[in-house]
Design a protein around this motif. Structure first.
Motif, PDB file in Angstrom:
ATOM      1  N   ASN A 131     -12.046   0.220  -8.548  1.00 52.37           N
ATOM      2  CA  ASN A 131     -12.360   1.593  -8.381  1.00 52.37           C
ATOM      3  C   ASN A 131     -11.397   2.124  -7.346  1.00 52.37           C
ATOM      4  O   ASN A 131     -10.496   1.546  -6.689  1.00 52.37           O
ATOM      5  CB  ASN A 131     -13.658   1.603  -8.307  1.00 52.37           C
ATOM      6  N   HIS A 132     -11.635   3.429  -7.222  1.00 52.37           N
ATOM      7  CA  HIS A 132     -10.591   4.231  -6.295  1.00 52.37           C
ATOM      8  C   HIS A 132     -10.593   3.738  -4.869  1.00 52.37           C
ATOM      9  O   HIS A 132      -9.917   3.770  -4.152  1.00 52.37           O
ATOM     10  CB  HIS A 132     -10.562   5.602  -6.581  1.00 52.37           C
ATOM     11  N   ASN A 133     -12.051   3.291  -4.705  1.00 51.69           N
ATOM     12  CA  ASN A 133     -12.370   3.084  -3.285  1.00 51.69           C
ATOM     13  C   ASN A 133     -11.583   1.853  -3.029  1.00 51.69           C
ATOM     14  O   ASN A 133     -11.016   1.564  -1.782  1.00 51.69           O
ATOM     15  CB  ASN A 133     -13.721   2.903  -3.207  1.00 51.69           C
ATOM     16  N   GLU A 134     -11.658   0.896  -4.011  1.00 52.49           N
ATOM     17  CA  GLU A 134     -11.248  -0.558  -3.687  1.00 52.49           C
ATOM     18  C   GLU A 134      -9.769  -0.560  -3.568  1.00 52.49           C
ATOM     19  O   GLU A 134      -8.989  -1.088  -2.689  1.00 52.49           O
ATOM     20  CB  GLU A 134     -11.547  -1.245  -4.765  1.00 52.49           C
ATOM     21  N   ILE A 135      -9.091   0.217  -4.456  1.00 56.34           N
ATOM     22  CA  ILE A 135      -7.404   0.213  -4.277  1.00 56.34           C
ATOM     23  C   ILE A 135      -7.041   1.105  -3.052  1.00 56.34           C
ATOM     24  O   ILE A 135      -5.915   0.770  -2.427  1.00 56.34           O
ATOM     25  CB  ILE A 135      -6.975   0.937  -5.594  1.00 56.34           C
ATOM     26  N   ALA A 136      -7.774   2.071  -2.664  1.00 56.20           N
ATOM     27  CA  ALA A 136      -7.703   2.745  -1.529  1.00 56.20           C
ATOM     28  C   ALA A 136      -7.474   1.986  -0.313  1.00 56.20           C
ATOM     29  O   ALA A 136      -6.724   1.916   0.619  1.00 56.20           O
ATOM     30  CB  ALA A 136      -8.497   3.951  -1.196  1.00 56.20           C
ATOM     31  N   HIS A 137      -8.531   0.987  -0.077  1.00 52.35           N
ATOM     32  CA  HIS A 137      -8.762   0.060   0.745  1.00 52.35           C
ATOM     33  C   HIS A 137      -7.646  -0.888   1.171  1.00 52.35           C
ATOM     34  O   HIS A 137      -7.078  -1.174   2.013  1.00 52.35           O
ATOM     35  CB  HIS A 137     -10.023  -0.561   0.694  1.00 52.35           C
ATOM     36  N   ILE A 138      -7.111  -1.457  -0.109  1.00 51.84           N
ATOM     37  CA  ILE A 138      -6.035  -2.205  -0.307  1.00 51.84           C
ATOM     38  C   ILE A 138      -4.588  -1.667   0.490  1.00 51.84           C
ATOM     39  O   ILE A 138      -4.037  -2.386   1.045  1.00 51.84           O
ATOM     40  CB  ILE A 138      -5.573  -2.740  -1.557  1.00 51.84           C
ATOM     41  N   PHE A 139      -4.465  -0.436   0.182  1.00 51.36           N
ATOM     42  CA  PHE A 139      -3.326   0.245   0.585  1.00 51.36           C
ATOM     43  C   PHE A 139      -3.425   1.155   1.724  1.00 51.36           C
ATOM     44  O   PHE A 139      -2.461   1.866   2.147  1.00 51.36           O
ATOM     45  CB  PHE A 139      -2.402   1.209  -0.671  1.00 51.36           C
ATOM     46  N   GLY A 140      -4.882   0.993   2.451  1.00 53.89           N
ATOM     47  CA  GLY A 140      -4.822   1.625   3.652  1.00 53.89           C
ATOM     48  C   GLY A 140      -4.798   3.261   3.657  1.00 53.89           C
ATOM     49  O   GLY A 140      -4.295   3.803   4.774  1.00 53.89           O
ATOM     50  N   VAL A 141      -5.538   3.884   2.377  1.00 57.08           N
ATOM     51  CA  VAL A 141      -5.404   5.360   2.544  1.00 57.08           C
ATOM     52  C   VAL A 141      -6.943   5.634   2.212  1.00 57.08           C
ATOM     53  O   VAL A 141      -7.776   4.797   1.874  1.00 57.08           O
ATOM     54  CB  VAL A 141      -4.551   5.727   1.374  1.00 57.08           C
ATOM     55  N   SER A 142      -7.224   6.935   2.683  1.00 59.68           N
ATOM     56  CA  SER A 142      -8.405   7.596   2.115  1.00 59.68           C
ATOM     57  C   SER A 142      -8.774   7.575   0.904  1.00 59.68           C
ATOM     58  O   SER A 142      -7.973   8.073  -0.102  1.00 59.68           O
ATOM     59  CB  SER A 142      -8.309   8.806   2.745  1.00 59.68           C
ATOM     60  N   PRO A 143      -9.931   7.063   0.466  1.00 63.48           N
ATOM     61  CA  PRO A 143     -10.246   7.274  -1.173  1.00 63.48           C
ATOM     62  C   PRO A 143     -10.107   8.680  -1.744  1.00 63.48           C
ATOM     63  O   PRO A 143      -9.823   8.966  -3.040  1.00 63.48           O
ATOM     64  CB  PRO A 143     -11.795   6.715  -1.271  1.00 63.48           C
ATOM     65  N   ASP A 144     -10.293   9.734  -0.576  1.00 63.07           N
ATOM     66  CA  ASP A 144     -10.276  10.978  -1.307  1.00 63.07           C
ATOM     67  C   ASP A 144      -8.802  11.365  -1.747  1.00 63.07           C
ATOM     68  O   ASP A 144      -8.773  12.429  -2.259  1.00 63.07           O
ATOM     69  CB  ASP A 144     -10.736  11.932  -0.153  1.00 63.07           C
ATOM     70  N   THR A 145      -7.683  10.739  -1.402  1.00 61.68           N
ATOM     71  CA  THR A 145      -6.449  10.930  -1.643  1.00 61.68           C
ATOM     72  C   THR A 145      -6.098  10.315  -3.054  1.00 61.68           C
ATOM     73  O   THR A 145      -5.042  10.695  -3.473  1.00 61.68           O
ATOM     74  CB  THR A 145      -5.492  10.627  -0.727  1.00 61.68           C
ATOM     75  N   VAL A 146      -6.929   9.318  -3.656  1.00 66.43           N
ATOM     76  CA  VAL A 146      -6.708   8.924  -4.894  1.00 66.43           C
ATOM     77  C   VAL A 146      -6.924   9.711  -5.991  1.00 66.43           C
ATOM     78  O   VAL A 146      -8.168   9.406  -6.561  1.00 66.43           O
ATOM     79  CB  VAL A 146      -7.157   7.441  -4.816  1.00 66.43           C
ATOM     80  N   ASP A 147      -6.068  10.663  -6.400  1.00 67.07           N
ATOM     81  CA  ASP A 147      -6.403  11.370  -7.562  1.00 67.07           C
ATOM     82  C   ASP A 147      -5.653  10.632  -8.715  1.00 67.07           C
ATOM     83  O   ASP A 147      -5.402   9.510  -8.608  1.00 67.07           O
ATOM     84  CB  ASP A 147      -5.824  12.747  -7.192  1.00 67.07           C
ATOM     85  N   VAL A 148      -5.484  11.093  -9.834  1.00 69.31           N
ATOM     86  CA  VAL A 148      -5.037  10.648 -11.179  1.00 69.31           C
ATOM     87  C   VAL A 148      -3.594  10.103 -10.978  1.00 69.31           C
ATOM     88  O   VAL A 148      -3.314   8.940 -11.115  1.00 69.31           O
ATOM     89  CB  VAL A 148      -5.050  11.689 -12.455  1.00 69.31           C
TER      90      VAL A 148
END
Length: 205
Positions: A131-148
């Motif tokens: 999910n977007h939270n998990e991939i955000a964690h991997i790349f060290g970014v905020s989940p809020d920035t993971v749009d389409v």
């Protein structure tokens, strides 16, 4: 308890338990969510988790891998569900991940598909769903920035590591699938009314 209910439920729906590994060295993970019913309304209580907190014995890892290898000639796909956050305490350990990658190369016609809550970047040669939270964690970014658009970008980066497609779920925004060449946005089905997200990842799979 001790896998009894799990085995009974699998048999009830006609799923084969021939390749299951039974051992007294592990408890069967169980996640319970008690519900209080009062005045016609259900209220969710604290979740109760039963799981292992010691390393999985190598003998159990080898038994699991041996049974999977026996089953593979009959398989179209292998689904790896890895919901543990404690490393090496469940069925999917670092050792098992390495062996799975080897099997994925040995059996190129079998789809190996992984859903991992805490270790998605540690699987190789297998399709990943996160999910977007998990991939955000991997790349060290905020989940809020993971749009389409961002989901497609990070999926392509993760795919470079794994050599396989990556699916990123975005809740009500649907999924983004990176197939190795391009990102495709798959919209979600619209739903209304009360929503319980428990099991949403499994339903998506």
């Amino acid at each position: 308890g001790a896998g009894y209910e799990l085995k009974k439920a699998l048999n009830r729906v006609g799923a084969s338990t021939e390749f299951m590994v039974e051992t007294g060295e592990r408890c069967t993970c169980c996640y319970l969510k008690p519900m209080r019913c009062e005045g016609g309304k259900e209220t969710e209580q604290n979740r109760h988790d039963y799981k292992n907190f010691t390393p999985t014995p190598r003998s159990v890892e080898d038994a699991l891998l041996g049974q999977l290898r026996r089953a593979l000639p009959q398989c179209d796909a292998v689904r790896v569900c890895d919901q543990y956050l404690e490393p090496d305490c469940a069925a999917v350990t670092a050792y098992v991940r390495t062996e799975l990658a080897q099997m994925a190369e040995e059996f190129p016609n079998v789809v190996f598909y992984v859903d991992s809550r805490g270790f998605i970047d540690q699987f190789d040669k297998m399709m990943i769903k996160c999910n977007h939270n998990e991939i955000a964690h991997i790349f060290g970014v905020s989940p809020d920035t993971v749009d389409v658009e961002a989901a497609g970008h990070y999926a392509s980066k993760l795919s470079e590591r794994t050599g396989r497609p990556v699916v990123v779920t975005l809740g009500e925004r649907g999924n983004v699938v990176w197939d190795g060449t391009e990102a495709t946005h798959v919209p979600a089905f619209p739903v209304t009314g009360e929503i319980d997200v428990v099991g949403a990842g499994d339903a998506c799979n």
